[in-house]
Design an enzyme around this catalytic site. Structure first.
Site, PDB file in Angstrom:
ATOM      1  N   HIS A   1      96.807  73.207 -27.668  1.00  9.43           N
ATOM      2  CA  HIS A   1      96.342  72.266 -28.826  1.00  9.43           C
ATOM      3  C   HIS A   1      94.759  72.346 -28.934  1.00  9.43           C
ATOM      4  CE1 HIS A   1      99.762  72.813 -30.900  1.00  9.43           C
ATOM      5  NE2 HIS A   1      99.730  72.733 -31.960  1.00  9.43           N
TER       6      HIS A   1
ATOM      7  N   ASP B   1     104.897  78.756 -25.333  1.00 10.87           N
ATOM      8  CA  ASP B   1     104.310  77.369 -25.425  1.00 10.87           C
ATOM      9  C   ASP B   1     105.282  76.432 -27.004  1.00 10.87           C
ATOM     10  OD1 ASP B   1     102.349  74.915 -25.875  1.00 10.87           O
ATOM     11  OD2 ASP B   1     101.290  76.165 -27.617  1.00 10.87           O
ATOM     12  N   SER B   2     104.838  75.608 -27.504  1.00 13.67           N
ATOM     13  CA  SER B   2     105.525  74.406 -27.696  1.00 13.67           C
ATOM     14  C   SER B   2     105.009  75.646 -29.776  1.00 13.67           C
ATOM     15  CB  SER B   2     105.340  73.554 -28.593  1.00 13.67           C
ATOM     16  OG  SER B   2     104.069  72.867 -28.819  1.00 13.67           O
TER      17      SER B   2
ATOM     18  N   CYS C   1     102.350  75.930 -22.051  1.00 12.94           N
ATOM     19  CA  CYS C   1     102.741  73.971 -22.859  1.00 12.94           C
ATOM     20  C   CYS C   1     102.710  72.834 -21.455  1.00 12.94           C
ATOM     21  CB  CYS C   1     103.552  73.713 -23.451  1.00 12.94           C
ATOM     22  SG  CYS C   1     103.569  72.304 -23.783  1.00 12.94           S
TER      23      CYS C   1
ATOM     24  N   GLU D   1      97.136  70.813 -36.415  1.00  9.61           N
ATOM     25  CA  GLU D   1      98.078  71.317 -37.419  1.00  9.61           C
ATOM     26  C   GLU D   1      97.810  70.890 -38.549  1.00  9.61           C
ATOM     27  OE1 GLU D   1     101.485  73.258 -36.542  1.00  9.61           O
ATOM     28  OE2 GLU D   1     100.342  73.483 -34.225  1.00  9.61           O
TER      29      GLU D   1
ATOM     30  N   CYS E   1      96.097  70.156 -22.746  1.00 12.76           N
ATOM     31  CA  CYS E   1      97.368  70.756 -24.192  1.00 12.76           C
ATOM     32  C   CYS E   1      96.781  71.999 -24.850  1.00 12.76           C
ATOM     33  CB  CYS E   1      97.509  69.339 -24.721  1.00 12.76           C
ATOM     34  SG  CYS E   1      98.362  69.872 -26.542  1.00 12.76           S
TER      35      CYS E   1
HETATM   36  N1  DGL Z   1     101.459  72.445 -26.757  1.00 14.01           N
HETATM   37  C1  DGL Z   1     102.275  70.897 -26.253  1.00 14.01           C
HETATM   38  C2  DGL Z   1     100.932  71.025 -24.776  1.00 14.01           C
HETATM   39  O1  DGL Z   1     100.551  71.898 -24.209  1.00 14.01           O
HETATM   40  C3  DGL Z   1     101.503  70.277 -27.077  1.00 14.01           C
HETATM   41  C4  DGL Z   1     101.669  70.491 -28.849  1.00 14.01           C
HETATM   42  C5  DGL Z   1     103.197  69.740 -28.599  1.00 14.01           C
HETATM   43  O2  DGL Z   1     103.421  68.678 -28.520  1.00 14.01           O
HETATM   44  O3  DGL Z   1     104.108  70.640 -28.712  1.00 14.01           O
HETATM   45  O4  DGL Z   1     101.364  69.729 -24.203  1.00 14.01           O
END
Ligand code: DGL
Length: 273
Positions: free
Chosen positions: A193, A13-14, A76, A161, A191
Site C-alpha cells: 500500500h 496481495d491482500s 503482500c 483505503e 507494505c
Molecule cells: N498488502 C499488505 C502488505 O503488503 C498490507 C495491507 C493489509 O493489511 O492487508 O503487508
C-alpha cells in the site's frame, strides 16, 4: 488444435497495493501473461493471525495455480512474513504444484538495500509484519553489520483505503521519529500500500532514500528469471493481464482505474478457505 496452456505470472496481495506491483512488473516485462489476485474480502491482513492468513493464502495459491500460474509473486509483505515459508515447505511440494514457485518480496528488498551500500536502514509495515521481525532476521543473515530500525505503521493502510490523505502528514511525522533518532539512510516501504503514498513520505523525509517495491521488485524478479532459465522458459508470452478479487467493490473499481489507467475487468472469485 490443442490449446497451449497459459503459464502466467501470478501476483497476490491482500488488496490495492498489489496492483501497483503487478503494473510495475508488466511495465518492465510486458511480454509475459499476468494474473493479479487481491483478497479484498479478507483485507486488511495487517492484524490477522498467521493461521488465518495461511488459510487465505493457501486458497489463493490454489486459485492462481488452477488458473495456469507458473510462478506467483507474493507481493503482500505481511503474508510473505507470516506464511510464505510454510507455503513453500508444506504446500508447494505436493504433486500438483511441485514444479511451481512462490516468491516473496522481503529478501529481494534487503538484497537491494545491501547492493546500494546502505549501512543504516529503517522499515515500516503492518503490525503483523513488524512483530514478525522478518526484515531484521533476514537482514542479519545477509549482513549482520547493517543496522535496522523497525516501526509498525498500522494507521496508514486504513487511511489509504479510505481516502484519508489529509491526515497522512501528521501521522507519518509521528511514526518517523524513531528513524530520525536512528539517523537512517534508507527506508524500506514494507507494505504494498505504501507505494501509493510514496510522495507524502518522501516529502517528510527528503534526506532518506525510499525503497519502494514497485520500483525494485520488477528488476529483482527479472534477475530471478535470468538465474532460473527453466522456469522462465515455461512462461507464456501473450502480453495479457487479468484481475481477480475476492470481493469486488465500487471503490476498488475506481481506485484500480485511477492506478492502472483504464477500467479493468475484475473477476469475482470465491476462495475455498
Ligand atoms: N498488502 C499488505 C502488505 O503488503 C498490507 C495491507 C493489509 O493489511 O492487508 O503487508
Amino acid at each position: 488444435m490443442t490449446e497451449v496452456p497459459q503459464k502466467k505470472i501470478g501476483v497476490f496481495d491482500s488488496g490495492l497495493g498489489g496492483l501497483m506491483i503487478a503494473k510495475a512488473l508488466r511495465d518492465a516485462m510486458p511480454d509475459y501473461d499476468y494474473l493479479y489476485l487481491g483478497d479484498t474480502l479478507h483485507m486488511p491482513y495487517g492484524a490477522r493471525s498467521a493461521e488465518a492468513i495461511y488459510s487465505y493464502c493457501k486458497a489463493a495459491m490454489d486459485y492462481l495455480f488452477s488458473q495456469g500460474c507458473q510462478i506467483i509473486v507474493m507481493a503482500c509483505n505481511t503474508a510473505s512474513a507470516l506464511v510464505l515459508r510454510r507455503l513453500q515447505q508444506e504446500y508447494l511440494p505436493t504433486s500438483q504444484t511441485a514444479d511451481k514457485r512462490i516468491l516473496g518480496v522481503v529478501i529481494p528488498m534487503l538484497e537491494y538495500a545491501q547492493d546500494q551500500g546502505f549501512q543504516n536502514i529503517g522499515v515500516i509495515g503492518t503490525e503483523g509484519l513488524i512483530k514478525s521481525r522478518i526484515y531484521a532476521q533476514e537482514l542479519h543473515k545477509i549482513d549482520p553489520a547493517i543496522q535496522i530500525t523497525e516501526q509498525a505503521t498500522p494507521l496508514l493502510v486504513p487511511l489509504i483505503e479510505h481516502g484519508g490523505e489529509k491526515w497522512l502528514e501528521a501521522i507519518i511525522s509521528d511514526y518517523v521519529q524513531e528513524f530520525e533518532k536512528a539517523k537512517i539512510e534508507a527506508l524500506i516501504l514494507g507494505c504494498t500500500h505504501y507505494t501509493l503514498i510514496y510522495d507524502a513520505i518522501a516529502g517528510l523525509m527528503p534526506e532518506v532514500s525510499l525503497l519502494s517495491q514497485d520500483r525494485i521488485i520488477p528488476d529483482k524478479f527479472g534477475d530471478y528469471l535470468k538465474r532460473h532459465p527453466a522456469q522462465e522458459a515455461r512462461l507464456s508470452r501473450n502480453g495479457t493481464m487479468s484481475f481477480a478479487l475476492t470481493d469486488v467493490t465500487d471503490s476498488f473499481r475506481q481506485s484500480a482505474a485511477r492506478l492502472i489507467g483504464y477500467n479493468p475487468d475484475l473477476d469475482h472469485v470465491v476462495l475455498d478457505t
